[in-house]
Write an enzyme that holds these catalytic residues in place. Structure first.
Site, PDB file in Angstrom:
ATOM      1  N   SER A 190      14.331  11.786   8.063  1.00 49.86           N
ATOM      2  CA  SER A 190      13.195  11.070   8.645  1.00 49.86           C
ATOM      3  C   SER A 190      13.362  10.927  10.151  1.00 49.86           C
ATOM      4  O   SER A 190      14.404  10.484  10.639  1.00 49.86           O
ATOM      5  CB  SER A 190      13.063   9.685   8.011  1.00 49.86           C
ATOM      6  OG  SER A 190      12.756   9.800   6.640  1.00 49.86           O
ATOM      7  N   HIS A 239       9.886   3.725  10.146  1.00 49.28           N
ATOM      8  CA  HIS A 239      10.573   3.177   8.973  1.00 49.28           C
ATOM      9  C   HIS A 239      12.096   3.319   9.084  1.00 49.28           C
ATOM     10  O   HIS A 239      12.828   2.701   8.313  1.00 49.28           O
ATOM     11  CB  HIS A 239      10.041   3.800   7.682  1.00 49.28           C
ATOM     12  CG  HIS A 239      10.448   5.220   7.447  1.00 49.28           C
ATOM     13  ND1 HIS A 239       9.627   6.292   7.697  1.00 49.28           N
ATOM     14  CD2 HIS A 239      11.603   5.758   6.950  1.00 49.28           C
ATOM     15  CE1 HIS A 239      10.240   7.407   7.368  1.00 49.28           C
ATOM     16  NE2 HIS A 239      11.451   7.117   6.911  1.00 49.28           N
ATOM     17  N   ASP A 291       3.812   5.424  11.824  1.00 53.92           N
ATOM     18  CA  ASP A 291       5.220   5.683  11.491  1.00 53.92           C
ATOM     19  C   ASP A 291       5.950   6.387  12.641  1.00 53.92           C
ATOM     20  O   ASP A 291       6.809   7.244  12.412  1.00 53.92           O
ATOM     21  CB  ASP A 291       5.333   6.519  10.209  1.00 53.92           C
ATOM     22  CG  ASP A 291       6.714   6.374   9.563  1.00 53.92           C
ATOM     23  OD1 ASP A 291       7.455   5.435   9.934  1.00 53.92           O
ATOM     24  OD2 ASP A 291       7.064   7.218   8.710  1.00 53.92           O
TER      25      ASP A 291
END
Length: 446
Positions: free
Chosen positions: A299, A189, A220
């Site tokens: 992230s 992402h 992911d």
């Protein structure tokens, strides 16, 4: 001894004054010549007296003779009488005492004030203003390798900031060097929606362009590569060996703050997650839950154990804000287990895409009854792994490899945690009977 012309017995004339003159005395120091008139006390030319003023103290004086006391003259007009005081009178302070009292008081007050001031200064941290340092003091900067500071110092050179250009501007995330030849692991992402090239900013502030090797939206995980020598790859740990309570560090660039390190513990394992953005793919994984502070920008960064080994990829957080609002850390962060992330990375590097692990069945919802909760199988593929193990449509899966099933997400996420070819034990209920089956998982054909 005989004195000439004088009948001397003991040197004194015992006759009363006014009689025969006093006997002669030998002249000498302190004695006037015989027959000389006495000198009045004070020598001021006053009235002449036949007796000297200190006659009472004269050892030659006749004890029976009367004595005349000569009083001092009265002070002249215009002169002040000299003040009289007794410096040694009991209970009467002297000038020396009066001077010593304030001096001693001042010394005691100064000593007490200095001691109290030093104590308060040390307690309050004011002693830190001393510029000098003890050369014999141990070097506090020498952190032990197993300390949190030692782990951070060792891992941070392998952590990077990932930047990509998109329609809404530049997007930032984190990543870490997985191989010496420049492969970097990050989240899918972070790269989603990118329209331009990616770049990597290293721990020392230098940057390099990056090429996207491959992405797997459902797990992911994404892999990019930089062309740079001298890279230090991370050391991988074993996410299957984790226990709740293990210490962890989360590293990355939260809110564009590069080289940030936060500490916490593993607060839960196999926390099944179903995530994704509106209109995007749905992601399933059995996550490592931690209370280490993680925010936007973390992230793709590494979750590191107490030995400095990467055991997860930070991916998402839980928040109390409404949808569309900016979320922040509340102590609930989730990372993709590194065993799963490493396997997917190897697939991407080797083939450009990742394999998806399946059980060969679809779930249709939860079930309840006397046998307890579980996940009902809505359909079982005739030639899939579940069918090969004897499972049928309508069976209720209670546990997968010992982990209870309460939601359909649990079965999907836990299956994808394992690699294709892994054998897992499935406990299921058919009617009122409980049974076990060994299922060899497979890779999705697509």
């Amino acid at each position: 001894m005989d004195w000439e012309g004088t009948d001397v017995t003991d040197g004194w004339d015992w006759r009363q004054p006014g009689g025969t003159p006093a006997p002669a005395r030998p002249p000498g120091p302190g004695h006037p010549p015989v027959g000389s008139p006495p000198t009045p006390q004070g020598g001021g030319g006053g009235t002449t007296s036949p007796w000297w003023s200190d006659a009472l103290a004269d050892p030659w004086r006749d004890p029976g003779a009367p004595a005349a006391v000569v009083l001092p003259a009265a002070p002249g007009p215009g002169s002040e009488p000299e003040p009289v005081s007794d410096p040694d009178a009991p209970g009467r302070p002297t000038l020396r005492h009066l001077l010593l009292i304030p001096l001693i008081t001042a010394l005691l007050a100064g000593s007490l004030g200095g001691a109290l001031g030093y104590a308060f200064a040390v307690r309050g941290g004011a002693a830190g203003t001393v510029l000098g340092a003890d050369p014999q003091a141990p070097g506090l900067a020498q952190r032990r390798p197993e300390s949190l500071a030692g782990v951070a110092e060792r891992v941070l050179p392998s952590v990077v900031t990932v930047r990509v250009a998109g329609l809404g501007g530049t997007s930032e995330g984190s990543g870490f060097v997985a191989s010496a030849d420049g492969h970097v692991i990050t989240n899918d992402h972070v790269l989603a929606g990118a329209t331009g090239k990616a770049s990597v900013v290293f721990n020392d502030g230098s940057s390099a362009p990056a090429t996207v090797i491959g992405q797997d939206p459902e797990s992911d995980i994404a892999v990019i590569k930089v062309s740079r020598s001298g890279l230090r790859p991370v050391e991988f740990g074993d996410s299957d060996a984790l226990a709740v309570g293990d210490p962890v560090l989360a590293m990355g660039s939260p809110l564009s703050l590069a080289n940030t390190v936060t500490a916490g513990i593993v607060s839960a394992l196999d926390r099944t997650m179903r995530a994704g953005e509106p209109g995007g793919p749905t992601r399933y994984y059995a996550a490592i839950q931690t209370d280490a502070a993680v925010n936007h920008g973390n992230s793709g960064g590494p979750l590191v154990d107490g030995a400095g080994r990467v055991i997860g990829v930070n991916s998402t957080i839980k928040s109390l804000v409404s949808e569309g609002q900016e979320a922040g850390n509340i102590g609930l962060a989730f990372a993709i287990p590194i065993n799963q992330a490493k396997r997917i990375t190897q697939d991407i590097i080797g083939t450009g895409k990742a394999r998806r692990t399946v059980i060969g069945a679809t779930v249709g919802g939860t079930a309840s009854g006397t046998g307890g909760a579980g996940v009902r199988l809505a359909a079982v593929e005739p030639s899939g792994p579940a069918a090969g193990a004897g499972l049928r449509t309508g069976d209720v899966v209670l546990k997968l490899d010992g982990r209870p099933m309460t939601e359909p997400t649990d079965l999907i996420a836990l299956v994808r945690k394992f690699a294709p070819g892994a054998v897992v034990t499935v406990e299921y209920r058919r009617g009122t009977n409980r049974q076990n089956a060994s299922v060899r998982l497979a890779a999705d054909a697509k």
